[in-house]
Design a protein around this motif. Sequence first.
Motif, mmCIF file in Angstrom:
data_model
loop_
_atom_site.group_PDB
_atom_site.id
_atom_site.type_symbol
_atom_site.label_atom_id
_atom_site.label_comp_id
_atom_site.label_asym_id
_atom_site.label_seq_id
_atom_site.Cartn_x
_atom_site.Cartn_y
_atom_site.Cartn_z
ATOM 1 N N SER A 113 0.848 -1.192 0.000
ATOM 2 C CA SER A 113 0.000 0.000 0.000
ATOM 3 C C SER A 113 0.881 1.238 0.000
ATOM 4 C CB SER A 113 -0.928 0.019 1.217
ATOM 5 O OG SER A 113 -0.191 0.146 2.409
ATOM 6 N N GLY A 114 0.281 2.383 -0.311
ATOM 7 C CA GLY A 114 1.007 3.645 -0.320
ATOM 8 C C GLY A 114 1.753 3.879 -1.621
ATOM 9 N N ARG A 115 2.728 4.772 -1.572
ATOM 10 C CA ARG A 115 3.532 5.118 -2.735
ATOM 11 C C ARG A 115 4.142 3.859 -3.358
ATOM 12 N NH1 ARG A 115 7.278 9.867 -3.670
ATOM 13 N NH2 ARG A 115 8.981 9.142 -5.005
ATOM 14 N N GLU A 116 4.076 3.765 -4.671
ATOM 15 C CA GLU A 116 4.633 2.641 -5.439
ATOM 16 C C GLU A 116 3.973 1.301 -5.102
ATOM 17 O OE1 GLU A 116 6.238 3.489 -7.831
ATOM 18 O OE2 GLU A 116 7.600 5.142 -7.387
ATOM 19 N N ALA A 117 2.691 1.332 -4.741
ATOM 20 C CA ALA A 117 1.976 0.088 -4.427
ATOM 21 C C ALA A 117 2.120 -0.898 -5.575
ATOM 22 C CB ALA A 117 0.503 0.376 -4.161
ATOM 23 N N GLY A 118 2.430 -2.128 -5.226
ATOM 24 C CA GLY A 118 2.615 -3.189 -6.205
ATOM 25 C C GLY A 118 4.060 -3.418 -6.608
ATOM 26 N N GLU A 119 4.911 -2.427 -6.438
ATOM 27 C CA GLU A 119 6.307 -2.531 -6.868
ATOM 28 C C GLU A 119 7.143 -3.330 -5.855
ATOM 29 O OE1 GLU A 119 7.678 -1.618 -9.614
ATOM 30 O OE2 GLU A 119 6.413 -0.048 -10.504
ATOM 31 N N GLN A 120 8.286 -3.853 -6.343
ATOM 32 C CA GLN A 120 9.191 -4.613 -5.494
ATOM 33 C C GLN A 120 10.220 -3.705 -4.818
ATOM 34 O OE1 GLN A 120 11.199 -7.829 -7.397
ATOM 35 N NE2 GLN A 120 9.331 -8.962 -7.894
ATOM 36 N N LEU A 121 10.614 -4.117 -3.607
ATOM 37 C CA LEU A 121 11.766 -3.546 -2.908
ATOM 38 C C LEU A 121 12.784 -4.669 -2.767
ATOM 39 C CD1 LEU A 121 13.146 -1.309 -1.161
ATOM 40 C CD2 LEU A 121 11.972 -2.331 0.806
ATOM 41 N N ARG A 122 13.969 -4.491 -3.378
ATOM 42 C CA ARG A 122 15.024 -5.513 -3.328
ATOM 43 C C ARG A 122 16.158 -5.022 -2.433
ATOM 44 N NH1 ARG A 122 17.635 -5.807 -7.766
ATOM 45 N NH2 ARG A 122 16.613 -4.144 -8.966
ATOM 46 N N LEU A 123 16.561 -5.867 -1.515
ATOM 47 C CA LEU A 123 17.631 -5.528 -0.578
ATOM 48 C C LEU A 123 18.925 -6.185 -1.013
ATOM 49 C CD1 LEU A 123 15.703 -6.192 2.783
ATOM 50 C CD2 LEU A 123 15.596 -4.178 1.282
ATOM 51 N N THR A 124 20.020 -5.420 -0.949
ATOM 52 C CA THR A 124 21.358 -5.956 -1.232
ATOM 53 C C THR A 124 22.193 -5.847 0.037
ATOM 54 O OG1 THR A 124 21.215 -5.271 -3.546
ATOM 55 C CG2 THR A 124 23.417 -5.723 -2.658
ATOM 56 N N ARG A 125 22.848 -6.936 0.413
ATOM 57 C CA ARG A 125 23.579 -6.969 1.677
ATOM 58 C C ARG A 125 25.091 -7.024 1.433
ATOM 59 N NH1 ARG A 125 19.911 -8.047 5.819
ATOM 60 N NH2 ARG A 125 17.862 -8.756 5.067
ATOM 61 N N ASP A 126 25.854 -6.522 2.404
ATOM 62 C CA ASP A 126 27.312 -6.608 2.325
ATOM 63 C C ASP A 126 27.771 -7.907 2.997
ATOM 64 O OD1 ASP A 126 27.218 -6.219 5.080
ATOM 65 O OD2 ASP A 126 27.755 -4.094 4.953
ATOM 66 N N ALA A 127 29.066 -8.061 3.118
ATOM 67 C CA ALA A 127 29.616 -9.311 3.639
ATOM 68 C C ALA A 127 29.179 -9.597 5.072
ATOM 69 C CB ALA A 127 31.145 -9.268 3.567
ATOM 70 N N SER A 128 28.865 -8.545 5.813
ATOM 71 C CA SER A 128 28.435 -8.741 7.203
ATOM 72 C C SER A 128 26.962 -9.109 7.312
ATOM 73 C CB SER A 128 28.698 -7.468 8.011
ATOM 74 O OG SER A 128 27.793 -6.442 7.620
ATOM 75 N N GLY A 129 26.243 -9.030 6.204
ATOM 76 C CA GLY A 129 24.810 -9.308 6.219
ATOM 77 C C GLY A 129 23.951 -8.086 6.369
#
Length: 459
Positions: free
Chosen positions: A414-430
């Motif tokens: 819901s809200g801004r950009e409803a329906g769109e994906q959020l992809r997280l990228t992690r560093d070596a520490s997680g």
Amino acid sequence: MSASARYERAARRTQATGRVPALSVALRRADREPWIFTVGDSGNADFPLSPDTRFRIGSVTKTFTAVLVMQARDDGLLDLDEPISAYLDVPAHGDATVRRLLSHTAGFQREPFGDLWDTLVSPSAAELIADLGKAERVLPNARRFHYSNLAFAVLGQLAAHLNGTTWERLLTDRVLEPLGLHATTVRPPAQAAVGYVVDAYSDAARPEPNLDAAGAGPAAQLWSTAADQATWASFLVSPETVDPDGKVLAAATLDEMRWPHTTREEDVWAGGFGLGLMLAPQGKRAMHIGHNGAMPGFLAGVHGRRGGEDTPDGLGVAVLGSAGTAGETIELAHELLRLAVELDPAEIRQWRPAPPAPREYRSVLGLWWSEGSPFVFSWHDGALQARVAEAPADAPPSIFAPRPGEPDVLRTVSGREAGEQLRLTRDASGAVSSMHWATYRFTRLQDAFDGGLASDGSE
């Protein structure tokens, strides 16, 4: 003066200034007993005016028909974006989609074919469909808003056909009985009020005939009490307070119905339509949602309030009057909704500490930058949220939910950009080091599209 006294005074003023022979009003909210008030004379010698007096609610009927259509969609019987000819054998205008008919943007002429308001004879269900070939398409499909009783009459017959029954039986079994709306009927009962046309230049009032809408009934046939209709208004805005188990319709489907599909006018954006629902913005992110109704001798306003500061859960109002000439009847519904928030606002819920965000999302919390602008990600009410840092305090946040089995890929629910994906990228520490939301890159430092830091300037 108490809130109920203010409500009563507003109702009495409307009855007097609008010259309404009988007025019945109800206000419902989830945390109070309903407030019900009547003033005037029913015109029915056997049944004086009381909370059980029945009034014609006219086009409020359309909201019931819209719910039946959405039930059919949820049951897998139709697709809103398919033409009606895919489900119903019609002689013309079969390319109109269900969604366009629901939002009054299919271009159907206003009334069924013929001079119904001269003859006071409405077509049967079979005649209504057969006469579609004689009815005009007054505007191209999707051109603009054009209110149509014919469109909703066809929708009602469509829902009945898909369920193998009549519109009346379907309405009773799938809506009225589950919600306990036992005073809402297709035919006028013995305790019905008499509807009048009130003379503009004297205090004379003439009884109006009761038109049986027959095949056009799904657009305007119903009779009801103010109490039943206040409950219905509450259902439309806060189904969890009236139908917590979703027996009639899922809350998400009602969310869909309330989304604006069109404005009523091009240059005054003061009201619009969702899927069968009138929408009246009130400012400060509050909306009145429901429908007005008019039939010979009767006017009705049935609306609930959603959003905005201090709005109680399940706030719904119905104002039913026995004069077809008193527009004040409809305005009173909106006035009472505003008064309810002003005089008896929702309780302020106490803030309490809650468990921390899940460990895998804690490194997301805080300030991020995208397109040179700051965003704040936070964890509230058991969900990851995001807001533009400079957004007004009353702007709703975006809310995310992880995809099953993929905690680093979330969907904006819901809200801004409803329906769109959020992809997280992690560093070596997680820890999350960057994110992509609707494909836009989010970083902890303000950078340009080429990846260079804004603070580095042109060096």
